[in-house]
Design a protein around this motif. Structure first.
Motif, short mmCIF file in Angstrom:
data_model
loop_
_atom_site.label_atom_id
_atom_site.label_comp_id
_atom_site.label_asym_id
_atom_site.label_seq_id
_atom_site.Cartn_x
_atom_site.Cartn_y
_atom_site.Cartn_z
N ALA A 120 33.59 82.92 24.06
CA ALA A 120 32.90 82.20 25.13
C ALA A 120 31.90 83.08 25.89
CB ALA A 120 33.92 81.63 26.11
N ILE A 121 31.90 84.38 25.60
CA ILE A 121 31.00 85.30 26.31
C ILE A 121 29.58 85.16 25.77
CG2 ILE A 121 30.48 87.73 26.74
CD1 ILE A 121 33.49 88.28 26.65
N THR A 122 28.61 85.04 26.69
CA THR A 122 27.19 85.00 26.34
C THR A 122 26.46 86.09 27.14
OG1 THR A 122 26.45 83.50 28.09
CG2 THR A 122 27.43 82.49 26.12
N GLU A 123 25.16 86.16 26.94
CA GLU A 123 24.38 87.14 27.69
C GLU A 123 24.34 86.82 29.19
OE1 GLU A 123 19.98 85.09 26.91
OE2 GLU A 123 20.51 87.00 25.95
N ARG A 124 24.75 85.59 29.56
CA ARG A 124 24.77 85.20 30.97
C ARG A 124 26.13 85.42 31.63
NH1 ARG A 124 23.04 79.17 31.26
NH2 ARG A 124 23.33 79.62 33.49
N THR A 125 27.14 85.75 30.84
CA THR A 125 28.48 85.93 31.41
C THR A 125 28.50 87.13 32.34
OG1 THR A 125 29.44 85.03 29.37
CG2 THR A 125 30.93 86.18 30.88
N TYR A 134 50.87 78.63 38.41
CA TYR A 134 52.22 78.13 38.68
C TYR A 134 53.20 79.21 39.13
CZ TYR A 134 50.57 74.02 36.04
OH TYR A 134 49.86 72.94 35.57
N GLY A 135 52.76 80.49 39.14
CA GLY A 135 53.66 81.53 39.62
C GLY A 135 53.85 82.70 38.67
N GLN A 136 53.08 82.72 37.55
CA GLN A 136 53.20 83.89 36.68
C GLN A 136 51.83 84.31 36.18
OE1 GLN A 136 55.28 83.61 32.93
NE2 GLN A 136 54.85 81.41 32.71
N CYS A 137 51.78 85.54 35.66
CA CYS A 137 50.51 86.22 35.39
C CYS A 137 49.96 85.96 33.99
CB CYS A 137 50.68 87.73 35.55
SG CYS A 137 51.16 88.25 37.22
N VAL A 138 48.65 85.82 33.93
CA VAL A 138 47.92 85.89 32.67
C VAL A 138 48.00 87.33 32.16
CG1 VAL A 138 45.63 85.67 31.62
CG2 VAL A 138 46.37 84.04 33.38
N ASN A 139 48.01 87.50 30.86
CA ASN A 139 47.97 88.85 30.28
C ASN A 139 46.58 89.42 30.48
OD1 ASN A 139 48.24 91.19 28.82
ND2 ASN A 139 48.39 90.19 26.82
N LEU A 140 46.46 90.39 31.36
CA LEU A 140 45.15 90.93 31.71
C LEU A 140 44.69 92.06 30.79
CD1 LEU A 140 45.25 90.98 35.61
CD2 LEU A 140 44.25 89.28 34.09
N ALA A 141 45.58 92.60 29.96
CA ALA A 141 45.19 93.72 29.10
C ALA A 141 44.01 93.40 28.20
CB ALA A 141 46.39 94.19 28.28
N PRO A 142 44.02 92.28 27.46
CA PRO A 142 42.85 91.98 26.63
C PRO A 142 41.61 91.67 27.44
CG PRO A 142 44.41 90.15 26.57
CD PRO A 142 45.10 91.30 27.25
N LEU A 143 41.77 91.12 28.64
CA LEU A 143 40.60 90.84 29.49
C LEU A 143 39.97 92.13 30.01
CD1 LEU A 143 41.75 87.70 31.54
CD2 LEU A 143 40.58 87.83 29.32
N LYS A 144 40.81 93.11 30.31
CA LYS A 144 40.28 94.42 30.74
C LYS A 144 39.45 95.04 29.60
CE LYS A 144 41.35 96.90 33.85
NZ LYS A 144 40.64 97.30 35.09
N GLU A 145 39.93 94.92 28.38
CA GLU A 145 39.19 95.46 27.25
C GLU A 145 37.85 94.76 27.08
OE1 GLU A 145 41.59 95.31 23.76
OE2 GLU A 145 43.15 96.65 24.55
N ALA A 147 36.20 93.13 29.40
CA ALA A 147 35.34 93.44 30.54
C ALA A 147 34.65 94.78 30.34
CB ALA A 147 36.17 93.43 31.82
N ALA A 148 35.39 95.76 29.86
CA ALA A 148 34.81 97.08 29.62
C ALA A 148 33.78 97.03 28.49
CB ALA A 148 35.92 98.08 29.29
N LYS A 149 34.09 96.27 27.46
CA LYS A 149 33.20 96.17 26.29
C LYS A 149 31.88 95.51 26.63
CE LYS A 149 33.09 94.12 21.63
NZ LYS A 149 33.90 93.36 20.62
N HIS A 150 31.93 94.46 27.46
CA HIS A 150 30.75 93.65 27.73
C HIS A 150 30.16 93.86 29.13
CE1 HIS A 150 31.15 91.23 24.03
NE2 HIS A 150 32.46 91.30 24.24
N GLY A 151 30.71 94.79 29.90
CA GLY A 151 30.19 95.06 31.22
C GLY A 151 30.42 93.94 32.21
N LEU A 152 31.61 93.37 32.20
CA LEU A 152 31.93 92.24 33.06
C LEU A 152 32.89 92.65 34.18
CD1 LEU A 152 32.69 89.67 30.19
CD2 LEU A 152 30.49 90.12 31.31
N SER A 153 32.94 91.86 35.22
CA SER A 153 33.93 92.07 36.27
C SER A 153 35.07 91.07 36.08
CB SER A 153 33.30 91.90 37.65
OG SER A 153 32.73 90.61 37.79
N ILE A 154 36.20 91.36 36.71
CA ILE A 154 37.36 90.46 36.69
C ILE A 154 37.76 90.14 38.11
CG2 ILE A 154 39.80 90.22 36.07
CD1 ILE A 154 39.35 92.08 33.73
#
Length: 369
Positions: A120-125, A134-145, A147-154
């Motif tokens: 879903a990532i584009t040049e505009r992301t 509902y009270g529990q966490c998304v797995n952020l490890a792959p999102l951190k990767e 974000a670092a790869k594509h220069g994104l913030s979280i």
């Protein structure tokens, strides 16, 4: 007695003296806006999450909007999130004049399917906005990767996950910033609206403080960047400061209620919440699932039990977001869940007797389907 998914009156009776003392403390302080209570709450809420800064704002929607703006998100940018969430998540993206882009959720735990994000990532992301639902966490490890790869913030949406943890890490402490709502129903709820955005980035925190205060920084009379008034009220800040000391007890109470549901309904065909391995679930809402959801809800009314659906209409199907162009079937898991999920009563002060009433009624209804 009518049974609903949430009620604050029993808790209020228990905490009444402290809450009224909080109000009196503010009224006698001599400062009703941006005073000692807000400063104290911000310091203590940041410390609870192990971050450097907390900026209190007037509601959770603005906590997201200002968080996005402070991270540099604006017109022409895209923000990747989910449609299975409360509408304010997406309203805030729109208010920041960015475009929401949706990925589907996982069927077993209803959380963002992070495996779909890179496609879903584009040049505009510009930003990834996972919702700790509902009270529990998304797995952020792959999102951190990513974000670092594509220069994104979280920006983490923690409105439903105060105190939730993943492998010991508390929700809100992993991304570049995190937004919280203190709406009364929340795990940490005010007696009215309230919100906050936390971060360990000094520059982001400075922008947040300007954004919540007309764009002013050093003096009330000079605007650095035009913005709105989005300050957290001093009375709500003092109430939240008192309640923050009880947050872990609130969580334990919710977890006890959840366990009683497992004990009472675990052998039925009702699909109960699944906790992701490594997650500590704080049960903001107790969302269950059944293909005959609507019939169950209607029959429970005969027992004077009136329940909610979180959420009956995925955001991408709402008229207000039709311009995004999502068609029916574009997010199949989200759309399927919307026809089957509903919430059982969940709050720390829910008495065992009331919960037994719900369990008994649900079992009876299920036996007659």
């Amino acid at each position: 007695m009518t049974t609903r998914v949430w009620d604050y009156l029993a808790e209020y009776q228990t905490e009444k003296a402290d809450l009224l003392d909080a109000v009196e403390t503010v009224f006698e302080s001599g400062q009703l806006v941006l005073g000692r209570s807000l400063a104290g709450f911000e310091s203590e809420f940041a410390a609870y999450h192990g971050v450097d800064h907390c900026v209190g704002v007037d509601n959770g929607t603005n906590a997201i909007e200002l968080g996005l703006q402070a991270l540099g998100v604006g017109p022409g940018d895209e923000v990747i999130t989910v449609s299975n969430t409360a509408a304010p998540t997406v309203v805030a993206i729109d208010a920041a004049r960015a475009t929401p882009v949706f990925v589907d959720v996982r069927e077993d735990d209803f959380l963002m399917d992070t495996s779909q994000v890179e496609a879903a990532i584009t040049e505009r992301t510009k930003c990834l906005l996972p919702v700790h639902l509902y009270g529990q966490c998304v797995n952020l490890a792959p999102l951190k990767e990513l974000a670092a790869k594509h220069g994104l913030s979280i920006l983490e949406d923690c409105a439903q996950a105060h105190g939730a943890r993943q492998h010991g890490t508390i929700a809100g402490s992993t991304g570049d910033a995190a937004a919280f709502s203190f709406y009364p129903t929340k795990v940490l709820g005010a007696y009215g609206d309230g919100g906050a955005t936390i971060t360990s980035d000094e520059s982001v925190a400075a922008r947040l403080r300007r954004l919540r205060y007309y764009g002013m920084e050093k003096t009330y009379y000079t605007v650095e960047t035009p913005a709105h008034n989005s300050r957290l009220d001093e009375v709500q800040a003092e109430i939240l400061r008192r309640k923050l000391k009880r947050l872990d007890a609130y969580i334990a109470g919710r977890q006890a209620v959840a366990q009683r549901y497992v004990d009472g309904l675990g052998d039925t065909e009702l699909k109960l919440p699944k906790t992701v391995p490594g997650n500590e679930h704080v049960y903001y809402v107790y969302v269950v699932r059944h293909p005959q959801r609507d019939e169950i809800l209607e029959r429970l009314k005969a027992y004077d039990i009136h329940l909610n659906i979180s959420y009956p209409w995925p955001v991408h199907t709402m008229t207000g977001f039709a311009h995004l162009g999502y068609q029916t079937g574009s997010l199949p898991v989200t759309e399927k869940l919307a026809t089957e999920i509903f919430s059982l009563p969940m709050y720390p002060a829910l008495s065992p007797d009331l919960q037994d009433k719900v369990i008994h009624a649900v079992r009876e209804v299920l036996s007659t389907l």
